[in-house]
Design a protein around this motif. Structure first.
Motif, short mmCIF file in Angstrom:
data_model
loop_
_atom_site.label_atom_id
_atom_site.label_comp_id
_atom_site.label_asym_id
_atom_site.label_seq_id
_atom_site.Cartn_x
_atom_site.Cartn_y
_atom_site.Cartn_z
N ARG A 286 0.87 -1.18 0.00
CA ARG A 286 0.00 0.00 0.00
C ARG A 286 0.91 1.23 0.00
NH1 ARG A 286 -2.19 0.23 4.79
NH2 ARG A 286 -4.10 1.36 4.27
N ILE A 287 0.60 2.17 -0.90
CA ILE A 287 1.56 3.25 -1.17
C ILE A 287 0.89 4.61 -1.20
CG2 ILE A 287 3.21 4.15 -2.87
CD1 ILE A 287 3.54 1.22 -3.84
N HIS A 288 1.45 5.54 -0.44
CA HIS A 288 1.16 6.95 -0.59
C HIS A 288 2.24 7.55 -1.49
CE1 HIS A 288 -2.19 7.54 2.07
NE2 HIS A 288 -1.58 7.02 3.10
N VAL A 289 1.89 8.61 -2.22
CA VAL A 289 2.85 9.24 -3.12
C VAL A 289 3.05 10.70 -2.70
CG1 VAL A 289 3.37 9.88 -5.49
CG2 VAL A 289 2.19 7.74 -5.02
N SER A 290 4.30 11.09 -2.58
CA SER A 290 4.61 12.50 -2.36
C SER A 290 5.08 13.09 -3.68
CB SER A 290 5.71 12.65 -1.29
OG SER A 290 6.93 12.06 -1.73
N SER A 291 4.63 14.29 -3.96
CA SER A 291 5.00 14.93 -5.22
C SER A 291 6.50 15.20 -5.27
CB SER A 291 4.24 16.25 -5.39
OG SER A 291 2.86 16.05 -5.46
#
Length: 629
Positions: free
Chosen positions: A290-295
């Protein structure tokens, strides 16, 4: 049944508040306000406990589904409280379960194949009956059961009692299981009236490392390698699912996955990458990250942008980005926004946390506009202007003081555009301004005009100052000390101009090479501190030390780079790293597709090739460093 004592307290509170509001201004309502805060705190705590309980109810159902589907537990992670466990099944799904204590609690038991609510006292379960003496089915849930303001269980508005005749309070952890027993080959979940046994396999596994409780956070556009645990008996391991636009590579032998989120990924969304494999018994295993993405931070001081004008007949402009460790990303604006820049882009400027990009032909081929504005950190488009600027004649350069003072150079001169009112004003006296990058220094604009440098300021529709030089101006740029560098040809000189008094501080003769900007639209000089580089639009790169006055040849790019035939716009030196960037193409026609972005590192009195990127540009109009603005 859902309207509990909590709502009565709230109603009394709001009635009391109404009295306070309409009464004496000197009334001290601090005690009432504290009571309100206490009530809200209790409500919030109870709500949280109810949500936890609902999660445990869902866990019971998940265990039943796991049994029915033939799943096995492949991983178990114990939380620090010693009562909470996170179970991972072979298909990658996870549930959280809580082991209860010795206090009385509401749980569920099975009667004739159906599940009903019960109260557990000292390990003994007793069915909860409604006012008609009927059992309360498990699936009725909150339709029959609720909790009052003090956290006690209610049935039909009355508190539930345990086997000792005491009221039953909602257990903080919301536990339903009286015990959870972890064994080598199975896990036993103890309910008041029965046990649920789930098989466990410890020798066979497929799982991302450290992915049980906390999602990964990856940066958009950057490749990150995540380790994967793969047992020796796992077969046919492959990527099962990945988000659209992401690059995911699996190395089974190396036991890792390389994941590059797309630049357009949403920071608010949770993404998943799934792997699947089959063990020797034919059981399917699934690993889920499960992955969050930071710009990506495009404003980083080590970064580099290369702006392409594109092909006037077959393509819009585009933006290349090279990060601080050398990763190169093509067409980053489109990757972030899903749309293209305008046609024949020419120049960009960064100011006030925004990037301004000008294009000669605007939205002619479906691009976003003649002037595109984007967040300088994320590159997310914030505005685009086209109809507002149609009176411009082939705009080429942009320099920005703020949103009300956006200076745009075209064939008529330099205009000031106010993006708040959409007013466009030609600055009197700016006619003949050269097709060349303007410098933003000390809150003013410095631009080349023949053998002069002109100064433009806020709220003035006429040129503020005209500063003559002895030769044709071939470059104007900001100096690191807040003054202005000016290069001229015939004679070949470099001067430092005081940005406040407009006096020439010093002028040096250049004795080697040419300061010509050629046919390009970028300055003929580039500087880091008191070292100035120039090439005369050739592959020979020179350096002038303004302190010593020494000019010398540093290298010829042709000695390092194959097909470096035509220099396309001028060189630029990175204000942080000191490396010199050069764009070349093999030739015109289709040979423009054979091109190089070459980076040279200074070593003493020479330049050596640090890195070379082949075939990325599409008629590059300039090299830009966020750190230079």
């Amino acid at each position: 049944m859902k309207r509990t004592h909590v709502f009565g307290l709230l109603m009394l509170f709001w009635l009391s508040l109404g009295i306070v509001v309409t009464g004496c201004d000197d009334y001290d309502d601090s005690a009432l306000r504290q009571e309100m805060e206490d009530i809200h705190g209790e409500i919030s705590d109870i709500k949280s406990q109810l949500e936890t309980l609902q999660g445990q109810i869902n866990s019971v159902q998940a265990l039943v589904d796991a049994l029915n589907d033939g799943k096995v537990v492949t991983g178990i992670d114990a939380r620090p409280d010693g009562k909470t466990y996170i179970l991972t099944f072979n298909d990658g799904t996870r549930i959280e379960v809580v082991r209860g204590g010795n206090e009385s609690q509401v749980s569920v038991i099975d009667v004739d194949g159906a599940t009903y609510w019960a109260v557990v006292t000292n390990g003994e379960a007793e069915l909860i009956l409604n006012s008609q003496g009927n059992k309360v089915p498990f699936f009725y849930g909150a339709d029959y059961l609720s909790v009052d303001a003090e956290g006690y269980w209610l049935l039909e508005g009355k508190r539930i009692t345990d086997g000792n005749g005491d009221y039953v309070k909602l257990v903080n952890d919301g536990a339903i299981f009286t015990d959870i027993i972890v064994e080598e080959e199975r896990i036993i979940f103890v309910l008041p009236d029965r046990e649920v046994v789930i098989p466990r396999k410890t020798g066979t596994f497929l799982a991302f490392e450290n992915a049980v409780t906390v999602p990964y956070t990856l940066q958009a556009g950057k490749a990150t390698v995540l380790p994967v645990r793969i047992s020796d008996d796992m077969q046919l391991v492959e990527i099962a699912a990945q988000p659209d636009g992401w690059t995911v590579g699996l190395d089974v032998q190396g036991k890792n996955v390389s994941i590059t989120p797309s630049l357009g990924s949403d920071e608010e969304e949770m993404y998943e990458v799934r792997l699947q494999g089959i063990d020797e018994e034919g059981l399917l295993y699934m690993a889920v990250a499960r992955i969050h993405v930071s710009s990506m931070d495009f404003s980083a001081s080590e970064g580099v942008f290369i702006l392409n004008e594109g092909n006037m007949t077959s393509g819009n402009g585009s933006l290349i980005y090279i990060d601080g460790v050398g990763n190169i990303l093509d067409d980053v604006y489109k990757a972030v926004n899903g749309t293209e820049l305008g046609n024949t882009t020419q120049d960009l400027c960064i100011a006030g946390g925004k990037m301004y990009i000008i294009a000669q032909n605007g939205n002619r081929d479906g691009g976003d506009g003649m002037l595109v504005v984007a967040d300088s950190r994320t590159l997310v488009r914030t505005a685009a202007y086209n109809a507002e600027l149609t009176s411009l004649s082939w705009p080429t350069h942009v320099a920005v003081l703020d949103e009300e003072h956006i200076f745009i150079r075209d064939n008529a001169g330099i205009h000031c555009f106010d993006s708040q009112t959409n007013e466009l004003t030609l600055v009197t006296g700016s006619d003949g301004a050269k097709k060349m990058t303007m410098a933003v220094v000390d809150g003013k604009i410095f631009a080349a005009q023949g053998s002069n440098v002109i100064v433009l300021e806020k709220d003035r529709d006429v040129v503020s100052a005209t500063i003559p030089f002895g030769g044709s101006v071939s470059g104007v740029l900001k100096a690191s000390d807040g003054n202005v560098w000016v290069a001229t040809t015939s004679p070949a000189q470099i001067s430092k101009l005081d940005s406040q008094t407009y006096d020439v501080i010093r002028t040096n003769e250049v004795t080697a090479g040419s300061l010509s900007a050629g046919w390009g639209a970028t300055p003929g000089i580039t500087a880091i501190d008191n070292l100035l580089y120039y090439s005369g639009a050739s592959t020979n790169i020179y350096r002038h030390d303004f302190e010593t006055g020494v000019s010398e040849l540093m290298t010829d790019a042709k000695d390092w780079v194959e097909n470096a035939n035509i220099v396309y716009n001028n060189i630029a030196v990175h204000p942080v790293t000191g490396c010199v960037y050069l764009n070349t193409i093999k030739g015109y026609g289709l040979d423009f597709l054979i091109n190089n972005i070459s980076i040279f590192r200074p070593e003493g009195n020479t330049l050596v090739l640090e890195k070379n990127y082949e075939n990325h540009t599409r008629f590059p109009v300039g090299i830009f460093f966020p750190a230079a603005f």
